[in-house]
Design an enzyme around this catalytic site. Structure first.
Site: not given
Ligand code: GLC
Length: 546
Positions: A98, A194, A249, A318-319
């Site tokens: 990430d 990210d 993202e 994970h969100d």
């Protein structure tokens, strides 16, 4: 179509805190990941994406980085990381990490310097103003935080412990680019980038006729005009120099803009995560997914990106809460809906991502009280909804349905204490259903969710059409049926899923076809059972839309 290794790959996302604890402190760690590489290899994974493992005070579980070139002690050491990388490579897999460069932690030495005085040389590395703008933070509350010492406000698009870097400052960019190239020189194979659509801002108030102190301000801080030159420089100085995989993202980027984001000529990333389907589930209650809209949104991305770039395919991360508990039915149709939803997205054109536990159909957790939740976003949401006058019980209903913590409970490896994740009480409660819902229970069951995922991966690896073939939506004349074909020069395949908890009369029995995969054991050509999924190889000249 241009062949690339990252187009053919299947990616597995690891949330290190919750994947595997190797040293008995209740937290997952890097050696824990290394200990499970054979499992991932056996599953058929090519690329592992590890969420932040950098030094961090963990306000947002590692998305608040205080040192980009050090490993969080709880997770291990840089030697552990190097060994992980080597072991991944030994097994013929790749590792991407990430890259969180929209913001740092407020405990990063850059910010510590920046906030120390108005005249510090790093003052301008972050965004400071005398007066706040009326922007709302994505995590709730105002996006500008007053700093007593120097009497100014700094910007945080996310939590107040995540100050935004000032991307207008070339020193900041150069420092970030150096750090990125350092990781590539170490041998990592790419990045998940990210929150990258937030690096450009437009510094003015949102028109607000009601005079609120802060209001949603997406148009000021997300995919704002002028972002492309910044992304271009990032690409030129880092990604373009290496054969790595990059996935941005990209909240707020529409399918019409993909030329600038992912096209071979002009793209800055290999692929992006889009956010358009998020709104198709009414997050206030559990009621499945709006299938007609889902078909429209995903088909639009498939069509616009085909030949102009590449898609990142995902239904979990994970969100988001767990897919089987939101778009599916984690009670009466747990196995069927976990596999049908998997089948729906996995065979589209793009690189599929699997989030840890998705491959065994992990579900939302039965969180009850506020203190069962860990996530900073969840807690902020509670605080601000309370402040705006909403009742406790009503807020808790929202949190229980939507919290990001649902996807962050420990991975369920077996039915022993703490699900085989750790020897001691884990940092976050294990979902009590681990007793029957775990990897070990599914490994030797040919009808398990895990076996279904293995078969999907096997098919994708063994038939080129699943990777490169053109996508076409098939209209089955039914609202809950999502069907499409993939076609290349040699082959044509049909994917049919019924995404509802009722059977539908729908004739699916293409002539001269071969059934490649199904999640029910007997096939009725006249109807689809609740959450039924089938994949056929069909003759090239079959016309299903005619
Ligand atoms: C991204 C991450 C999320 C994090 C946020 C701020 O959306 O996926 O987990 O909280 O960025 O870094």
């Amino acid at each position: 179509m241009n062949k690339k290794w990252w187009k053919e790959a299947v990616v597995y996302q690891v949330y290190p805190r919750s994947f595997m604890d190797s040293d008995g402190n209740g937290l997952g760690d890097i050696n824990g990941i290394t200990s499970k590489l054979d499992y991932l290899k056996e599953l058929g994974i090519d690329v592992i994406w590890v969420c932040p493992m950098y030094k961090s005070p963990n306000d947002d579980n590692g998305y608040d980085i205080s040192d980009y070139q050090a490993i969080l002690e709880d997770f291990g050491t840089m030697e552990d990381f190097d060994r992980l990388l080597e072991e991944v490579h030994t097994r013929g897999m790749k590792l991407i990490i990430d890259l969180v460069i929209n913001h740092t932690s407020d405990e990063h030495p850059w910010f510590v310097e920046s906030r120390s005085s108005r005249h510090n040389p790093k003052r301008d590395w972050y965004v400071w103003r005398d007066e706040p703008l009326n922007w709302e933070s994505i995590f709730g509350g105002p996006a500008w935080e007053y700093d007593e010492k120097t009497g100014q406000y700094y910007l945080h698009v996310f939590s107040k412990k995540q100050p935004d870097l000032n991307w207008e400052n070339p020193e900041v960019r150069n420092e970030l680019f150096k750090m990125i190239n350092w990781w590539v020189a170490k041998g990592i194979d790419g990045f998940r980038v990210d929150a990258i659509s937030h690096i450009k801002k437009e510094y003015s108030n949102v028109p607000d006729l009601d005079g609120h102190l802060f209001v949603p301000s997406w148009e000021k801080m997300m995919n704002v005009d002028g972002i492309q030159p910044l992304l271009q420089e990032l690409y030129d100085e880092t990604f373009s120099k290496h054969d790595i995989m990059t996935v941005g993202e990209a909240n707020g980027v529409s399918a019409d803009e993909i030329h600038d984001w992912v096209s071979p000529e002009n793209g800055k990333f290999n692929m992006i995560f889009q956010f358009e389907d998020i709104g198709l589930w009414n997050t206030e209650v559990r009621n499945g997914v709006n299938v007609p809209e889902l078909k429209t949104v995903l088909s639009k991305w498939q069509e616009k990106v085909n030949g102009n770039g590449w898609n990142a395919l995902f239904i979990e991360n994970h969100d988001r809460p767990r897919i089987v508990s939101t778009w599916g039915n984690d009670q009466s149709y747990w196995r069927e809906s976990a596999t049908a939803l998997g089948c729906m997205y996995f065979f589209m054109q793009g690189t599929p991502f699997i989030y840890q536990g998705q491959e065994i159909g992990m579900t939302n957790a039965p969180f009850e009280e506020l203190d069962h939740f860990d996530d900073v976003h969840t807690h902020n949401l509670y605080f601000h909804k309370k402040e705006s006058g909403m009742e406790h019980d009503a807020i808790m209903t929202v949190l229980r349905a939507t919290s990001r913590d649902h996807s962050r409970t420990p991975m369920q490896w077996n039915s022993s204490n703490h699900a085989g994740f750790s020897d001691v009480l884990p940092w976050m409660g294990v979902n009590p259903n681990y007793e029957w819902l775990n990897v070990e229970a599914q490994e030797n069951d040919p009808h398990s969710v895990l076996s279904f995922y293995k078969q999907m991966i096997w098919l994708r690896k063994n038939m080129d059409v699943f990777v490169y073939g053109d996508y076409q939506l098939v209209d089955m004349n039914h609202d809950s049926v999502f069907a499409y074909t993939r076609e290349n020069e040699d082959d044509k395949v049909l994917v049919v899923t019924n995404l509802a908890q009722h059977a539908v009369l729908c004739a699916v029995d293409p002539e001269d076809s071969t059934l490649l995969l199904a999640n029910h054991q007997s096939i009725d050509p006249a109807q689809l059972l609740p959450y039924e999924a089938r994949v056929y190889k069909i003759p090239k000249d079959t016309n299903l839309n005619g």
